[in-house]
Design a protein around this motif. Structure first.
Motif, PDB file in Angstrom:
ATOM      1  N   GLY A   1      54.972  22.430   3.157  1.00 32.12           N
ATOM      2  CA  GLY A   1      54.602  23.085   4.408  1.00 32.12           C
ATOM      3  C   GLY A   1      53.472  24.088   4.274  1.00 32.12           C
ATOM      4  O   GLY A   1      53.024  24.646   5.275  1.00 32.12           O
ATOM      5  N   TYR A   2      52.992  24.344   3.046  1.00 30.78           N
ATOM      6  CA  TYR A   2      51.885  25.308   2.904  1.00 30.78           C
ATOM      7  C   TYR A   2      50.622  24.758   3.576  1.00 30.78           C
ATOM      8  O   TYR A   2      49.929  25.463   4.285  1.00 30.78           O
ATOM      9  CB  TYR A   2      51.608  25.611   1.435  1.00 30.78           C
ATOM     10  N   PHE A   3      50.373  23.461   3.346  1.00 28.88           N
ATOM     11  CA  PHE A   3      49.217  22.828   3.975  1.00 28.88           C
ATOM     12  C   PHE A   3      49.633  22.218   5.311  1.00 28.88           C
ATOM     13  O   PHE A   3      50.750  21.716   5.441  1.00 28.88           O
ATOM     14  CB  PHE A   3      48.655  21.730   3.065  1.00 28.88           C
ATOM     15  N   PRO A   4      48.759  22.253   6.316  1.00 26.06           N
ATOM     16  CA  PRO A   4      49.138  21.721   7.631  1.00 26.06           C
ATOM     17  C   PRO A   4      49.490  20.237   7.574  1.00 26.06           C
ATOM     18  O   PRO A   4      48.719  19.446   7.031  1.00 26.06           O
ATOM     19  CB  PRO A   4      47.896  21.968   8.490  1.00 26.06           C
ATOM     20  N   TRP A   5      50.639  19.880   8.151  1.00 26.92           N
ATOM     21  CA  TRP A   5      51.144  18.493   8.068  1.00 26.92           C
ATOM     22  C   TRP A   5      50.246  17.499   8.780  1.00 26.92           C
ATOM     23  O   TRP A   5      50.201  16.324   8.458  1.00 26.92           O
ATOM     24  CB  TRP A   5      52.554  18.412   8.655  1.00 26.92           C
ATOM     25  N   TRP A   6      49.494  18.006   9.779  1.00 26.94           N
ATOM     26  CA  TRP A   6      48.699  17.093  10.604  1.00 26.94           C
ATOM     27  C   TRP A   6      47.333  16.798   9.998  1.00 26.94           C
ATOM     28  O   TRP A   6      46.574  15.997  10.540  1.00 26.94           O
ATOM     29  CB  TRP A   6      48.520  17.681  11.999  1.00 26.94           C
ATOM     30  N   ASN A   7      47.008  17.465   8.884  1.00 29.40           N
ATOM     31  CA  ASN A   7      45.665  17.289   8.333  1.00 29.40           C
ATOM     32  C   ASN A   7      45.708  16.269   7.186  1.00 29.40           C
ATOM     33  O   ASN A   7      46.249  16.546   6.125  1.00 29.40           O
ATOM     34  CB  ASN A   7      45.146  18.639   7.839  1.00 29.40           C
ATOM     35  N   PRO A   8      45.146  15.050   7.411  1.00 24.53           N
ATOM     36  CA  PRO A   8      45.256  13.993   6.398  1.00 24.53           C
ATOM     37  C   PRO A   8      44.600  14.365   5.073  1.00 24.53           C
ATOM     38  O   PRO A   8      45.027  13.917   4.021  1.00 24.53           O
ATOM     39  CB  PRO A   8      44.545  12.787   7.043  1.00 24.53           C
ATOM     40  N   TYR A   9      43.562  15.209   5.142  1.00 23.49           N
ATOM     41  CA  TYR A   9      42.904  15.593   3.890  1.00 23.49           C
ATOM     42  C   TYR A   9      43.897  16.311   2.978  1.00 23.49           C
ATOM     43  O   TYR A   9      44.073  15.961   1.808  1.00 23.49           O
ATOM     44  CB  TYR A   9      41.679  16.476   4.155  1.00 23.49           C
ATOM     45  N   PHE A  10      44.562  17.320   3.533  1.00 24.90           N
ATOM     46  CA  PHE A  10      45.487  18.096   2.695  1.00 24.90           C
ATOM     47  C   PHE A  10      46.684  17.259   2.257  1.00 24.90           C
ATOM     48  O   PHE A  10      47.197  17.413   1.151  1.00 24.90           O
ATOM     49  CB  PHE A  10      45.972  19.345   3.437  1.00 24.90           C
ATOM     50  N   GLN A  11      47.140  16.386   3.150  1.00 24.06           N
ATOM     51  CA  GLN A  11      48.333  15.604   2.818  1.00 24.06           C
ATOM     52  C   GLN A  11      48.039  14.522   1.785  1.00 24.06           C
ATOM     53  O   GLN A  11      48.901  14.176   0.984  1.00 24.06           O
ATOM     54  CB  GLN A  11      48.919  14.962   4.091  1.00 24.06           C
ATOM     55  N   MET A  12      46.806  13.998   1.777  1.00 23.38           N
ATOM     56  CA  MET A  12      46.549  12.806   0.968  1.00 23.38           C
ATOM     57  C   MET A  12      45.561  13.022  -0.172  1.00 23.38           C
ATOM     58  O   MET A  12      45.376  12.126  -0.997  1.00 23.38           O
ATOM     59  CB  MET A  12      46.019  11.683   1.878  1.00 23.38           C
ATOM     60  N   SER A  13      44.904  14.168  -0.224  1.00 15.91           N
ATOM     61  CA  SER A  13      43.756  14.249  -1.135  1.00 15.91           C
ATOM     62  C   SER A  13      43.735  15.450  -2.059  1.00 15.91           C
ATOM     63  O   SER A  13      42.745  15.650  -2.760  1.00 15.91           O
ATOM     64  CB  SER A  13      42.457  14.244  -0.325  1.00 15.91           C
ATOM     65  N   ILE A  14      44.783  16.257  -2.062  1.00 16.08           N
ATOM     66  CA  ILE A  14      44.717  17.453  -2.907  1.00 16.08           C
ATOM     67  C   ILE A  14      46.099  17.733  -3.498  1.00 16.08           C
ATOM     68  O   ILE A  14      47.095  17.709  -2.787  1.00 16.08           O
ATOM     69  CB  ILE A  14      44.163  18.653  -2.100  1.00 16.08           C
ATOM     70  N   LYS A  15      46.123  17.907  -4.835  1.00 16.62           N
ATOM     71  CA  LYS A  15      47.384  18.220  -5.508  1.00 16.62           C
ATOM     72  C   LYS A  15      47.175  19.446  -6.395  1.00 16.62           C
ATOM     73  O   LYS A  15      46.653  19.318  -7.507  1.00 16.62           O
ATOM     74  CB  LYS A  15      47.817  17.046  -6.406  1.00 16.62           C
ATOM     75  N   PRO A  16      47.565  20.620  -5.898  1.00 17.82           N
ATOM     76  CA  PRO A  16      47.417  21.796  -6.751  1.00 17.82           C
ATOM     77  C   PRO A  16      48.571  21.894  -7.742  1.00 17.82           C
ATOM     78  O   PRO A  16      49.655  21.369  -7.497  1.00 17.82           O
ATOM     79  CB  PRO A  16      47.475  22.963  -5.761  1.00 17.82           C
ATOM     80  N   CYS A  17      48.334  22.536  -8.853  1.00 17.25           N
ATOM     81  CA  CYS A  17      49.398  22.805  -9.828  1.00 17.25           C
ATOM     82  C   CYS A  17      49.203  24.249 -10.297  1.00 17.25           C
ATOM     83  O   CYS A  17      48.386  24.523 -11.177  1.00 17.25           O
ATOM     84  CB  CYS A  17      49.301  21.815 -10.979  1.00 17.25           C
TER      85      CYS A  17
END
Ligand SMILES: [Zn+2]
Length: 276
Positions: free
Chosen positions: A69-85
């Motif tokens: 839930g940190y990244f907005p659920w509706w934004n495909p970029y955040f959901q599909m293209s970024i994996k922070p560690c």
């Protein structure tokens, strides 16, 4: 002047984010649809022990970015293209203490731009002067700002930044700049394109230029190859910026330090200049 690389964890992104593919909005679409990932990339901030007070360039990512839930659920970029560690002990405040620097002693925090992996550690610096370009903050406004990928709701409530307007003082190929220190050795220069108000920080000392490039290019190699990234807000401006930076490093001995370059910390430690 001592300068430290401060790493706050890692981020994995799509290969098409590094090597942009296609034109216009297709660049972003291609990035989102790309199925191949980079290896985990470092997230660097930079601490400059300047005689006028400690300057920090960017603040890295927060461990909260790992929470659902940190990244907005509706934004495909955040959901599909970024994996922070990023673990809590990776955050910039803790990493600075490990270097013997108290976060409260940081006088100025310069933000190259307002993407989450550059502002995530801001909460460690409520007493510092936070500096960024006026144009960058204007781009975060309203729903358009959200579509551009800014997480403005994650900015600290106390944030009241000093907004920079450049002066017509050229530095090398850059027609404008802003002189930050009384000593006249730290400059902010517009390196727009990745975001519309992106800036870089230039420190001139000991006959060298230390070029803190943020995400103007993700790596030195991408600068040398003049490759525009896959999420740049303005492709043409980004291309012009890459051209100017390359011209600068050809003209002046420069240690080039982007935020996500595996080789950057070593180049800083060894003061390795760009050879073109
Ligand atoms: Zn960025």
């Amino acid at each position: 002047m001592r300068i430290h690389a401060v790493q706050s964890g890692l981020v994995t992104i799509k290969n098409c984010q590094c090597h942009g593919k296609g034109r216009g909005t297709m660049r972003l679409v291609n990035t989102i649809l790309d199925r191949t990932w980079t290896e985990p990339l470092p997230i660097y901030s930079w601490a400059i022990e300047h005689p006028e007070g400690i300057i920090l360039v960017d603040t890295g990512e927060t461990a909260r970015a790992m929470e659902p839930g940190y990244f907005p659920w509706w934004n495909p970029y955040f959901q599909m293209s970024i994996k922070p560690c990023v673990q809590p002990e990776d955050e910039v405040g803790f990493r600075l203490r490990a270097l013997g620097i108290e976060p409260n002693d940081v006088r100025k925090v310069i933000l190259t731009h307002l993407h989450t992996d550059h502002i995530g550690g801001l909460h460690h610096f409520p007493n510092a002067e936070i500096i960024l370009s006026r144009r960058e903050i204007e781009l975060t406004d309203g729903w358009r700002g959200q579509l551009r990928g800014y997480l403005t709701h994650r900015l600290p409530e106390w944030l009241s930044p000093r907004l920079i307007d450049y002066e017509p003082k050229p530095i090398g190929p850059f027609p404008e700049s802003f002189t930050l220190t009384k000593a006249g050795d730290v400059f902010l220069i517009p390196t727009e394109g990745h975001t519309g108000g992106h800036l870089s920080v230039l420190v001139q000392t000991d006959g060298l230029s230390f070029f803190f490039a943020g995400d103007a290019s993700y790596t030195l190699q991408l600068l040398l190859d003049q490759i525009v990234d896959g999420v740049a807000q303005d492709e043409e401006t980004s291309r012009e910026t890459l051209k100017r930076i390359l011209q600068y490093v050809q003209e002046f001995p420069t240690v080039y330090l982007p935020s996500h370059d595996h080789g950057a910390a070593q180049r800083l430690a060894e003061r390795t200049i760009v050879s073109v």
